[in-house]
Motif scaffolding. Sequence first.
Motif, PDB file in Angstrom:
ATOM      1  N   GLN A  15       0.779  -1.292   0.059  1.00 41.91           N
ATOM      2  CA  GLN A  15      -0.096  -0.093   0.208  1.00 41.91           C
ATOM      3  C   GLN A  15       0.878   1.350   0.037  1.00 41.91           C
ATOM      4  OE1 GLN A  15      -3.280   0.201   2.815  1.00 41.91           O
ATOM      5  NE2 GLN A  15      -4.324  -1.546   1.902  1.00 41.91           N
ATOM      6  N   ALA A  16       1.885   1.120   0.620  1.00 42.16           N
ATOM      7  CA  ALA A  16       2.759   2.512   0.628  1.00 42.16           C
ATOM      8  C   ALA A  16       3.463   2.706  -0.657  1.00 42.16           C
ATOM      9  CB  ALA A  16       3.785   2.349   1.729  1.00 42.16           C
ATOM     10  N   ASP A  17       3.843   1.539  -1.415  1.00 41.54           N
ATOM     11  CA  ASP A  17       4.509   1.631  -2.775  1.00 41.54           C
ATOM     12  C   ASP A  17       3.234   2.148  -3.615  1.00 41.54           C
ATOM     13  OD1 ASP A  17       6.434   0.673  -1.439  1.00 41.54           O
ATOM     14  OD2 ASP A  17       6.499  -1.284  -2.663  1.00 41.54           O
ATOM     15  N   ILE A  18       2.143   1.807  -3.481  1.00 43.46           N
ATOM     16  CA  ILE A  18       1.092   2.244  -4.302  1.00 43.46           C
ATOM     17  C   ILE A  18       0.760   3.794  -4.011  1.00 43.46           C
ATOM     18  CG2 ILE A  18      -1.414   2.121  -4.835  1.00 43.46           C
ATOM     19  CD1 ILE A  18      -1.291  -0.768  -3.964  1.00 43.46           C
ATOM     20  N   ALA A  19       0.751   4.181  -2.840  1.00 41.58           N
ATOM     21  CA  ALA A  19       0.479   5.564  -2.632  1.00 41.58           C
ATOM     22  C   ALA A  19       1.756   6.389  -2.857  1.00 41.58           C
ATOM     23  CB  ALA A  19       0.443   5.983  -0.937  1.00 41.58           C
ATOM     24  N   ILE A  20       2.904   5.859  -2.986  1.00 41.99           N
ATOM     25  CA  ILE A  20       4.155   6.810  -3.816  1.00 41.99           C
ATOM     26  C   ILE A  20       3.781   6.759  -4.924  1.00 41.99           C
ATOM     27  CG2 ILE A  20       6.334   6.639  -4.166  1.00 41.99           C
ATOM     28  CD1 ILE A  20       6.831   5.595  -1.215  1.00 41.99           C
ATOM     29  N   LEU A  21       3.598   5.598  -5.598  1.00 42.17           N
ATOM     30  CA  LEU A  21       3.375   5.688  -7.168  1.00 42.17           C
ATOM     31  C   LEU A  21       2.133   6.856  -7.701  1.00 42.17           C
ATOM     32  CD1 LEU A  21       3.533   2.027  -8.040  1.00 42.17           C
ATOM     33  CD2 LEU A  21       5.282   3.889  -8.713  1.00 42.17           C
ATOM     34  N   ARG A  22       1.197   6.693  -6.672  1.00 45.17           N
ATOM     35  CA  ARG A  22      -0.076   7.679  -6.936  1.00 45.17           C
ATOM     36  C   ARG A  22       0.513   9.082  -6.818  1.00 45.17           C
ATOM     37  NH1 ARG A  22      -5.048   6.358  -6.734  1.00 45.17           N
ATOM     38  NH2 ARG A  22      -5.555   8.630  -7.602  1.00 45.17           N
ATOM     39  N   THR A  23       1.147   9.232  -5.705  1.00 45.48           N
ATOM     40  CA  THR A  23       1.586  10.833  -5.550  1.00 45.48           C
ATOM     41  C   THR A  23       2.614  11.088  -6.888  1.00 45.48           C
ATOM     42  OG1 THR A  23       1.810  10.157  -3.215  1.00 45.48           O
ATOM     43  CG2 THR A  23       3.177  12.051  -3.942  1.00 45.48           C
ATOM     44  N   LEU A  24       3.472  10.011  -7.276  1.00 47.87           N
ATOM     45  CA  LEU A  24       4.436  10.525  -8.413  1.00 47.87           C
ATOM     46  C   LEU A  24       3.431  10.610  -9.684  1.00 47.87           C
ATOM     47  CD1 LEU A  24       7.476   8.129  -7.575  1.00 47.87           C
ATOM     48  CD2 LEU A  24       7.234  10.663  -7.247  1.00 47.87           C
ATOM     49  N   GLY A  25       2.269  10.475  -9.843  1.00 49.35           N
ATOM     50  CA  GLY A  25       1.462  10.793 -11.195  1.00 49.35           C
ATOM     51  C   GLY A  25       0.837   9.355 -11.630  1.00 49.35           C
ATOM     52  N   ALA A  26       1.019   8.145 -11.025  1.00 50.38           N
ATOM     53  CA  ALA A  26       0.487   7.120 -11.445  1.00 50.38           C
ATOM     54  C   ALA A  26      -1.041   7.209 -11.708  1.00 50.38           C
ATOM     55  CB  ALA A  26       1.114   5.826 -11.003  1.00 50.38           C
ATOM     56  N   SER A  27      -1.855   6.741 -12.654  1.00 50.97           N
ATOM     57  CA  SER A  27      -3.272   6.753 -12.470  1.00 50.97           C
ATOM     58  C   SER A  27      -3.874   5.451 -11.929  1.00 50.97           C
ATOM     59  CB  SER A  27      -4.057   7.133 -13.998  1.00 50.97           C
ATOM     60  OG  SER A  27      -3.223   5.991 -14.859  1.00 50.97           O
ATOM     61  N   PRO A  28      -5.116   5.455 -11.329  1.00 46.16           N
ATOM     62  CA  PRO A  28      -5.584   4.138 -10.977  1.00 46.16           C
ATOM     63  C   PRO A  28      -5.689   3.046 -11.853  1.00 46.16           C
ATOM     64  CG  PRO A  28      -7.037   6.000 -10.275  1.00 46.16           C
ATOM     65  CD  PRO A  28      -5.916   6.734 -10.998  1.00 46.16           C
ATOM     66  N   PRO A  29      -5.817   3.401 -13.563  1.00 47.22           N
ATOM     67  CA  PRO A  29      -5.662   2.222 -14.266  1.00 47.22           C
ATOM     68  C   PRO A  29      -4.256   1.685 -14.539  1.00 47.22           C
ATOM     69  CG  PRO A  29      -7.101   4.154 -15.199  1.00 47.22           C
ATOM     70  CD  PRO A  29      -6.633   4.658 -13.816  1.00 47.22           C
ATOM     71  N   SER A  30      -3.309   2.474 -14.129  1.00 48.75           N
ATOM     72  CA  SER A  30      -2.024   2.119 -14.222  1.00 48.75           C
ATOM     73  C   SER A  30      -1.554   1.058 -12.911  1.00 48.75           C
ATOM     74  CB  SER A  30      -0.951   3.615 -14.121  1.00 48.75           C
ATOM     75  OG  SER A  30      -1.061   3.949 -15.247  1.00 48.75           O
ATOM     76  N   ILE A  31      -2.067   1.582 -11.785  1.00 48.79           N
ATOM     77  CA  ILE A  31      -1.904   0.809 -10.598  1.00 48.79           C
ATOM     78  C   ILE A  31      -2.579  -0.653 -10.777  1.00 48.79           C
ATOM     79  CG2 ILE A  31      -2.340   0.587  -8.253  1.00 48.79           C
ATOM     80  CD1 ILE A  31      -0.243   2.565  -9.070  1.00 48.79           C
ATOM     81  N   MET A  32      -3.936  -0.526 -11.359  1.00 49.21           N
ATOM     82  CA  MET A  32      -4.648  -1.834 -11.561  1.00 49.21           C
ATOM     83  C   MET A  32      -3.760  -2.550 -12.495  1.00 49.21           C
ATOM     84  SD  MET A  32      -8.809  -1.896 -12.838  1.00 49.21           S
ATOM     85  CE  MET A  32      -9.401  -3.640 -12.744  1.00 49.21           C
ATOM     86  N   LYS A  33      -3.420  -1.999 -13.717  1.00 49.48           N
ATOM     87  CA  LYS A  33      -2.478  -2.898 -14.685  1.00 49.48           C
ATOM     88  C   LYS A  33      -1.371  -3.552 -13.983  1.00 49.48           C
ATOM     89  CE  LYS A  33      -2.151  -0.790 -18.562  1.00 49.48           C
ATOM     90  NZ  LYS A  33      -1.606   0.188 -19.797  1.00 49.48           N
ATOM     91  N   ILE A  34      -0.445  -3.059 -13.117  1.00 47.89           N
ATOM     92  CA  ILE A  34       0.511  -3.500 -12.275  1.00 47.89           C
ATOM     93  C   ILE A  34       0.017  -4.777 -11.732  1.00 47.89           C
ATOM     94  CG2 ILE A  34       1.994  -3.447 -10.418  1.00 47.89           C
ATOM     95  CD1 ILE A  34       2.093  -0.286 -10.939  1.00 47.89           C
ATOM     96  N   PHE A  35      -1.081  -4.922 -11.101  1.00 48.83           N
ATOM     97  CA  PHE A  35      -1.155  -6.111 -10.244  1.00 48.83           C
ATOM     98  C   PHE A  35      -1.913  -7.100 -11.372  1.00 48.83           C
ATOM     99  CE2 PHE A  35      -1.035  -3.055  -7.062  1.00 48.83           C
ATOM    100  CZ  PHE A  35      -0.113  -3.661  -6.182  1.00 48.83           C
ATOM    101  N   MET A  36      -2.604  -6.671 -12.524  1.00 49.80           N
ATOM    102  CA  MET A  36      -3.155  -7.720 -13.245  1.00 49.80           C
ATOM    103  C   MET A  36      -1.873  -8.172 -13.951  1.00 49.80           C
ATOM    104  SD  MET A  36      -6.473  -5.561 -15.068  1.00 49.80           S
ATOM    105  CE  MET A  36      -6.658  -6.931 -16.091  1.00 49.80           C
ATOM    106  N   ILE A  37      -0.918  -7.254 -14.417  1.00 52.39           N
ATOM    107  CA  ILE A  37       0.348  -8.052 -14.829  1.00 52.39           C
ATOM    108  C   ILE A  37       0.934  -9.295 -13.977  1.00 52.39           C
ATOM    109  CG2 ILE A  37       2.659  -7.694 -15.628  1.00 52.39           C
ATOM    110  CD1 ILE A  37       1.647  -5.085 -16.872  1.00 52.39           C
ATOM    111  N   GLN A  38       0.970  -8.839 -12.794  1.00 51.71           N
ATOM    112  CA  GLN A  38       1.595  -9.637 -11.773  1.00 51.71           C
ATOM    113  C   GLN A  38       0.851 -11.192 -11.686  1.00 51.71           C
ATOM    114  OE1 GLN A  38       1.643  -8.528  -7.660  1.00 51.71           O
ATOM    115  NE2 GLN A  38       2.527 -10.342  -6.973  1.00 51.71           N
ATOM    116  N   GLY A  39      -0.434 -10.931 -11.730  1.00 50.01           N
ATOM    117  CA  GLY A  39      -1.416 -12.347 -11.698  1.00 50.01           C
ATOM    118  C   GLY A  39      -1.242 -13.045 -12.971  1.00 50.01           C
ATOM    119  N   ALA A  40      -1.327 -12.161 -14.033  1.00 49.68           N
ATOM    120  CA  ALA A  40      -1.373 -12.966 -15.472  1.00 49.68           C
ATOM    121  C   ALA A  40      -0.097 -13.776 -15.529  1.00 49.68           C
ATOM    122  CB  ALA A  40      -1.688 -11.833 -16.542  1.00 49.68           C
ATOM    123  N   LEU A  41       1.041 -12.960 -15.083  1.00 46.52           N
ATOM    124  CA  LEU A  41       2.257 -13.775 -15.393  1.00 46.52           C
ATOM    125  C   LEU A  41       2.463 -15.133 -14.546  1.00 46.52           C
ATOM    126  CD1 LEU A  41       4.907 -10.590 -15.126  1.00 46.52           C
ATOM    127  CD2 LEU A  41       4.577 -12.289 -17.300  1.00 46.52           C
TER     128      LEU A  41
END
Length: 421
Positions: free
Chosen positions: A306-332
């Motif tokens: 959660q802390a990493d997600i918050a930092i990424l959001r603070t740096l400008g990552a959009s909610p779809p980008s966060i969603m894509k990260i974990f979809m990529i992890q599970g799909a792999l």
Amino acid sequence: MSIVKNLPFEWLVGLRYTRAGKRSGRNSFISFISLISMAGIGLGVAALIVVLSVMNGFQKEVTDRMLSVLAHVEIFDNSGAMPNWQQEAADARKNPEVIGSAPFAETQGMLVRDDVLRPAIVRGVLPDQEPQVSDVARQTKRGSFNALQPGAYNIVLGIELARALRVNLGEKVTLALAQGQPTPAGVLPRLRSFTVVGIFEAGHNEFDSSLAFVHLTDAEKLLRIDAPAGLRLRLKDMNRAPQVAKELKASMPGDLFVRDWSKLNANWFAAVQTEKRMMFIILTLIIAVAAFNLVSTLVMTVTDKQADIAILRTLGASPPSIMKIFMIQGALVGILGTALGVAGGVLVALNIDVIVPFIEHLLGVQFLSKDIYYISTVPSDLRWPDVFKIGGVAVILAFVATLYPSWWAARVKPAEALRYE
């Protein structure tokens, strides 16, 4: 490495999250759970490939043994006899799929030997033409199929039928037909004595225990007909038998009844298809359980990151980008597990004729007794469409399992996530 560096950051972070951190025991545990999910998907995929391959192998083995005796297509004249069978055979051979034809007549009766009675299907054939449509002549283990001569009233029995009647070559059996003949004492069954001149083994218990062959001329006399009852045909491709049967029905003159081999054993083939379908569903549920283990894995990952997600959001990552990260992890995880399962399943299915005897020798057991099953080895018929279907289902289930955790990760609020950091 340059290819990896040029990937979008969602892919880089997703790839990073699939590996355990060097210092975090919690990360190691989450990665271990990912490995368990991957192994579960792989085992489910491999099991489904192997089971379907073995079922396909059994179906192919039994079908081949059935068709060593059965014709691919049978043609009957609705009048009960086919006096111009040579012309009918010539008309049938005009179809390019037909490669062999032979006349026949068939009846049911009771074979009697001393005090033993056994029901039997008695088929009248021409020994010189029968090899065009069946392998019975080649399967005759004792005696000779060509010993069937007109007027000699010789008979060739299936091996189990001969064993049940306790009869050997040169001995007599009596055939009793249900079509009786009137006498002053009433209607009595017609009886005829036959000499056993051959014993065949098709490897299919239904035929080995209930089928007998006589010469066509003798069968016609028994049935009191002046011509064969019909024609039996062999095709280049047995799988096209239903279509060829329709073509022959439309192209051949006369009042004919045409049926293909699949109609003769429709119940058996329907049962096999039902079993395969149910087995596919049951083993797919195993894959589904393993795939949905990814849900707990990703939920734990989202909670830990959660802390990493918050930092990424603070740096400008959009909610779809966060969603894509974990979809990529599970799909792999799902794709790697599916790939391992496909590789393992194909390897086992292609070498099951070596693996099963090794296990039998190691454990001192025999999985298939020839005395019971008439098949001493476990057959396997790997079909690539099944492999692609199984792999596709596994990947789709793994992808679906990533949707909720990824959506939950995209809803993490940076301020609340960083409040206690």
